[in-house]
Write a protein that holds these residues in place. Structure first.
Motif, PDB file in Angstrom:
ATOM      1  N   TYR A  90      -6.375  -7.433  -6.044  1.00  0.00           N
ATOM      2  CA  TYR A  90      -6.615  -6.828  -6.178  1.00  0.00           C
ATOM      3  C   TYR A  90      -6.649  -4.869  -5.943  1.00  0.00           C
ATOM      4  N   ASP A 119     -13.784   2.471   0.558  1.00  0.00           N
ATOM      5  CA  ASP A 119     -12.548   2.002  -0.137  1.00  0.00           C
ATOM      6  C   ASP A 119     -13.248   1.664  -1.563  1.00  0.00           C
ATOM      7  N   TYR A 120     -12.861   1.287  -2.602  1.00  0.00           N
ATOM      8  CA  TYR A 120     -13.028   0.777  -3.942  1.00  0.00           C
ATOM      9  C   TYR A 120     -12.193   0.471  -4.636  1.00  0.00           C
ATOM     10  N   TRP A 121     -13.116  -1.216  -5.077  1.00  0.00           N
ATOM     11  CA  TRP A 121     -12.213  -1.617  -6.390  1.00  0.00           C
ATOM     12  C   TRP A 121     -12.277  -2.618  -7.004  1.00  0.00           C
ATOM     13  N   ARG A 143       0.546  -0.935   0.254  1.00  0.00           N
ATOM     14  CA  ARG A 143       0.167  -0.395  -0.122  1.00  0.00           C
ATOM     15  C   ARG A 143       1.249   1.258  -0.063  1.00  0.00           C
ATOM     16  N   ARG A 183      -8.623   4.322  -1.740  1.00  0.00           N
ATOM     17  CA  ARG A 183      -9.218   4.585  -0.328  1.00  0.00           C
ATOM     18  C   ARG A 183      -9.448   6.110  -0.565  1.00  0.00           C
ATOM     19  N   ASN A 202      -7.043  -1.662  -4.329  1.00  0.00           N
ATOM     20  CA  ASN A 202      -7.352  -0.720  -3.750  1.00  0.00           C
ATOM     21  C   ASN A 202      -7.760   0.730  -4.149  1.00  0.00           C
TER      22      ASN A 202
END
Length: 119
Positions: free
Chosen positions: A95, A107-109, A51, A99, A97
């Protein structure tokens, strides 16, 4: 609305390399606070791989430290994951992510991209 799109998965032999890319679009891009990569192997829970936060601070799963590198593209809404020295245990769906804070706080994936490490 916000969309997150990944690319770059595939089949690679052990010891090989792959580069994943991800772009978030929609929403208010300046409110993205972090983007990252997660993975989920069959029968296992989804786990954080790497991240990057605002200010470019990064964190990695212990299992990928020294082998994977997360970086930003030219814009804040694009990230890449360079994966080197791949192992069979890295096989998973990866995946992306994104934010967001503020109005689009969530949070979007992405839809996920398959990475398979096999000889």
């Amino acid at each position: 609305q916000v969309q997150v799109v990944e690319s770059g998965g595939g089949l690679v032999q052990p010891g090989g390399s792959l580069r994943l890319s991800c772009t978030a679009s929609g929403g208010i891009l300046s409110t993205i606070t972090a983007m990252g990569w997660y993975r989920q192997a069959p029968g296992k829970e989804r786990e954080l791989v790497a991240r990057i936060r605002n200010g470019d601070t990064t964190n990695y799963a212990d299992s990928v430290k020294g082998r994977f590198t997360i970086s930003r593209g030219n814009a804040k809404n694009t990230v890449h994951l360079q994966m080197n020295s791949l192992k069979p245990e890295d096989t998973a769906v990866y995946y992306c992510n994104a934010r967001y804070s503020g109005f689009y706080n969530s949070d979007y994936w992405g839809q996920g991209t398959q990475v398979t490490v096999s000889s």
